[in-house]
Structures are given as structure tokens and as C-alpha cells.
Design an enzyme around this catalytic site. Structure first.
Site, PDB file in Angstrom:
ATOM      1  N   LYS A 195       0.846  -1.295  -0.089  1.00 52.56           N
ATOM      2  CA  LYS A 195      -0.137   0.196   0.038  1.00 52.56           C
ATOM      3  C   LYS A 195       0.979   1.334   0.014  1.00 52.56           C
ATOM      4  O   LYS A 195       1.701   1.466   0.866  1.00 52.56           O
ATOM      5  CB  LYS A 195      -0.962  -0.090   1.236  1.00 52.56           C
ATOM      6  CG  LYS A 195      -1.909   1.310   1.383  1.00 52.56           C
ATOM      7  CD  LYS A 195      -2.734   1.204   2.382  1.00 52.56           C
ATOM      8  CE  LYS A 195      -3.488   2.510   2.350  1.00 52.56           C
ATOM      9  NZ  LYS A 195      -4.639   2.418   3.610  1.00 52.56           N
ATOM     10  N   LYS A 248      -2.110  -1.496  -3.876  1.00 52.75           N
ATOM     11  CA  LYS A 248      -3.019  -0.208  -3.785  1.00 52.75           C
ATOM     12  C   LYS A 248      -2.083   0.952  -3.982  1.00 52.75           C
ATOM     13  O   LYS A 248      -1.145   0.948  -3.259  1.00 52.75           O
ATOM     14  CB  LYS A 248      -3.728  -0.389  -2.743  1.00 52.75           C
ATOM     15  CG  LYS A 248      -4.509   0.836  -2.082  1.00 52.75           C
ATOM     16  CD  LYS A 248      -5.263   0.521  -0.789  1.00 52.75           C
ATOM     17  CE  LYS A 248      -6.098   1.987  -0.478  1.00 52.75           C
ATOM     18  NZ  LYS A 248      -6.740   1.912   0.767  1.00 52.75           N
TER      19      LYS A 248
HETATM   20  C1  PBG Z   1      -7.636   3.453   5.257  1.00 51.27           C
HETATM   21  C2  PBG Z   1      -7.789   3.154   3.948  1.00 51.27           C
HETATM   22  C3  PBG Z   1      -7.541   4.028   2.911  1.00 51.27           C
HETATM   23  C4  PBG Z   1      -8.079   3.425   1.694  1.00 51.27           C
HETATM   24  C5  PBG Z   1      -8.746   2.331   2.026  1.00 51.27           C
HETATM   25  N1  PBG Z   1      -8.397   2.198   3.416  1.00 51.27           N
HETATM   26  C6  PBG Z   1      -6.952   5.472   2.959  1.00 51.27           C
HETATM   27  C7  PBG Z   1      -5.757   6.120   3.481  1.00 51.27           C
HETATM   28  O1  PBG Z   1      -5.099   4.820   3.719  1.00 51.27           O
HETATM   29  O2  PBG Z   1      -5.552   6.907   3.688  1.00 51.27           O
HETATM   30  C8  PBG Z   1      -8.184   4.286   0.502  1.00 51.27           C
HETATM   31  C9  PBG Z   1      -9.251   3.739  -0.464  1.00 51.27           C
HETATM   32  C10 PBG Z   1      -9.572   4.519  -1.602  1.00 51.27           C
HETATM   33  O3  PBG Z   1      -8.728   5.697  -1.893  1.00 51.27           O
HETATM   34  O4  PBG Z   1     -10.438   4.239  -2.566  1.00 51.27           O
HETATM   35  N2  PBG Z   1      -6.447   3.151   5.945  1.00 51.27           N
END
Ligand code: PBG
Length: 324
Positions: A195, A248
């Protein structure tokens, strides 16, 4: 004389379909859903046309319409009222909180759907971070305790798969241990393995009011410049017991999806995030590109790069496209 003429295999639709290497189907998708408190609420996210935040009652109607279209898996996310947020994210393991209530209601009404629930502190944290903040530092091991309790609360409410999206070290092993010690060995873990600290999460943070109050997420989310590091994360998550690995965002990281696919035998998921959705929608609204074609091409590319599972805000629109 030209012996090799690749255009031969493109000359008619039947031939093109015959040699097509990648196909998308509804089984590939997980549809994210945003949940808010209240009754009879359906509020569109300004930066995500077509995507709304639902109170639990209207959420059930939304799930029903998706199930009728053939969507079978969902990733719900709660938007927690500001007054319930604190530094320790205590609301995240309140069994009567909005999220466990919503999970129970969905599973009661739709026992066959699969729910993959997000494990991270940010929607519940008064700091807007995925970990406990002390003196400006995001604490790792202290955060694991919270994540374990959160994952257990979600499993008790009926989650089929928990999805740690926090990027703390050791969280998969810790969550696996807590789930197993409490008899939830059947609950899977889809780890947000690679991520990245990405600008493409902006609209999601609007939807949940979960943006960090100070600083950024660079001490835990990955540097977009790195790919070998994704392999290290994948090795650790696999050793710690993850059932799925996720990359992601998706579109700017297709090389990472491909690399994990080539280096792992676990199912690979990709999260086509909020900003990737918003870009297509915004350009389509301006008439600058064909939104439907751009959606199909984006989703196909994610699958072609090696994703078995795609989390996408386009899932419902894709299902509607297949119907027509
Ligand atoms: C939270 C989380 C996030 C997303 C999914 N879970 C945001 C972040 O890490 O700030 C993002 C999903 C998206 O942008 O569609 N941990």
C-alpha cells in the site's frame, strides 16, 4: 513477402474474441461501500459521482440492488462521527458501534455475500492516522493491540475476510493469532501488502472525513519509488499467514501487481482507488473521454496485469454494463 501479419488475428470480431487473453467477470469484483449513522440517508460523495454514503437501512437496499446485479462481495467502510473519535480508536472495537451493527445487518439479510472489512485506525482516530500517535510518531507495536481487537470485533459481527490497510509491521501475524485464539480460524486475511503513500486516496478521505490532522502517512505507507520493497512486504505477509495479497492503488502500480503475481501463489487483489475512479468520472463529465470505455479499459488492464480480485467503485456500473 511478409509471413507474419498480426493483423490477421484482429480482422473480425469473432476472431478477436477467440484470441482474447483476458476477460472480466463479476466474480472478480469486490464493491466498496460507505456507511454513515442515521436513517434514510443516502448522500453522494462530492468527489465520487455515483458513489454515496448510506445509513444502515438504505445500505441494505443498496446491497440488495447489487446482489440482484450479480455482485457477491463487498468492502464496507464506516464514517464515524467526530465526537466518537479518540487517540486510541476505542470506537473501532465497540461491538455496538456503527460498523459491527452494519456488518451484522448485511450478513443477516444476505447470508451468502462475502464481506471484507477494513482494519485500520484512521476512521476512528482523532489524529486521522492508521496508528497511535505519540509526540508526532506513529507507534507500531502499541497499534497492533488495537488492530487485533478491531479485527476480532469485525469477525464476531460476521466478517468473512478482514483487510488490514494500516501498514504496521507484524499486523498480519498478530491479527491471525487473535482470530485463531478466539475460534475464528475460518476468517481470512486480505493484507494490504503493498500500500503506497498515494495522492489517489483523496476522495476516500473526503467520504470518511479521515484525512490525517497532521503530517502524512509516509512513515508507514510505501514510497511510490520502490518495487523491491513490495516483494519484502509480500514475503512477510505470506509468512505471517495472509490468505490474499493486495496492491494499492492499482493503475499507477500495474508493475507491482504483475511482480507479486509472478512471485506468489496466493490470490492477488488490486484496489482501484477513489482517485482513480474520480479521474475517469471528472474527465467523462467534461466530455473529455468516454467514461464507460475508460472504465472497461482500466478494469481490464488491472486484470491483465495479474490481479485475480479487483476492489473498485466501478463494480456496480460494470455489473449494469454487463446487463445491457
Ligand atoms: C484506510 C484506507 C484508505 C483507503 C482504504 N483504506 C485511505 C488511506 O490510507 O488514507 C483508500 C481507498 C481509496 O482511496 O479508495 N487505511
Amino acid at each position: 513477402m511478409m509471413t507474419r501479419r498480426p493483423r490477421r488475428n484482429r480482422q473480425s470480431e469473432v476472431i478477436r474474441n477467440m484470441v482474447e487473453e483476458t476477460t472480466l467477470g463479476l466474480n472478480d469484483f469486490i464493491f466498496p461501500l460507505f456507511i454513515i449513522e442515521g436513517q434514510n440517508q443516502k448522500i453522494e460523495v462530492a468527489s465520487m459521482p455515483g458513489i454515496s454514503r448510506f445509513s444502515v437501512d438504505t445500505l441494505l437496499e443498496e446491497v440488495n440492488s447489487c446482489v440482484e446485479l450479480g455482485i457477491k462481495a463487498f468492502a464496507p467502510f464506516p464514517s464515524i462521527p467526530e465526537q466518537l473519535k479518540d487517540t486510541n480508536a476505542n470506537e473501532s472495537f465497540n461491538p455496538d458501534g456503527l460498523f459491527p451493527r452494519a456488518i451484522r445487518e448485511i450478513k443477516k439479510n444476505f447470508p451468502d455475500v462475502v464481506l471484507m472489512t477494513d482494519v485500520a485506525m484512521d476512521p476512528y482516530s482523532s489524529d486521522g492516522h492508521d496508528g497511535i500517535v505519540r509526540n508526532g510518531e506513529i507507534l507500531n507495536d502499541e497499534t497492533l493491540e488495537v488492530l487485533g481487537k478491531m479485527a476480532l470485533t469485525q469477525a464476531q459481527a460476521g466478517a468473512d475476510i478482514v483487510g488490514p490497510s494500516d501498514m504496521m509491521d507484524g499486523r498480519v501475524a498478530h491479527i491471525r493469532k487473535v482470530l485463531d485464539e478466539n475460534g475464528y480460524h475460518k476468517v481470512g486475511i486480505m493484507s494490504y501488502t503493498a500500500k503506497y503513500a498515494s495522492a489517489f486516496y483523496g476522495p476516500f478521505r473526503d467520504a470518511l472525513d479521515s484525512a490525517p490532522k497532521m503530517g502524512d502517512k509516509k512513515t508507514y505507507q510505501m514510497n511510490p519509488a520502490n518495487s523491491r520493497e513490495a516483494l519484502l512486504e509480500a514475503e512477510l505477509d505470506t509468512a505471517e499467514g495472509a490468505d490474499y495479497l493486495m496492491v494499492k492503488p492499482a493503475l499507477a502500480y500495474l508493475d507491482i501487481i504483475k511482480m507479486l503475481r509472478d512471485n506468489s501463489n496466493l490470490p492477488i487483489a488490486a484496489y482501484n482507488v477513489s482517485g482513480e475512479y474520480a479521474m475517469v468520472k471528472a474527465a467523462a463529465e467534461k466530455g473529455w473521454l468516454d467514461g464507460e470505455k475508460a472504465m472497461l479499459e482500466s478494469l481490464l488492464s488491472i486484470k491483465r496485469s495479474g490481479a485475480d480480485i479487483i476492489l473498485s467503485y466501478f463494480a456496480k456500473e460494470f455489473a449494469q454494463y454487463l446487463k445491457k
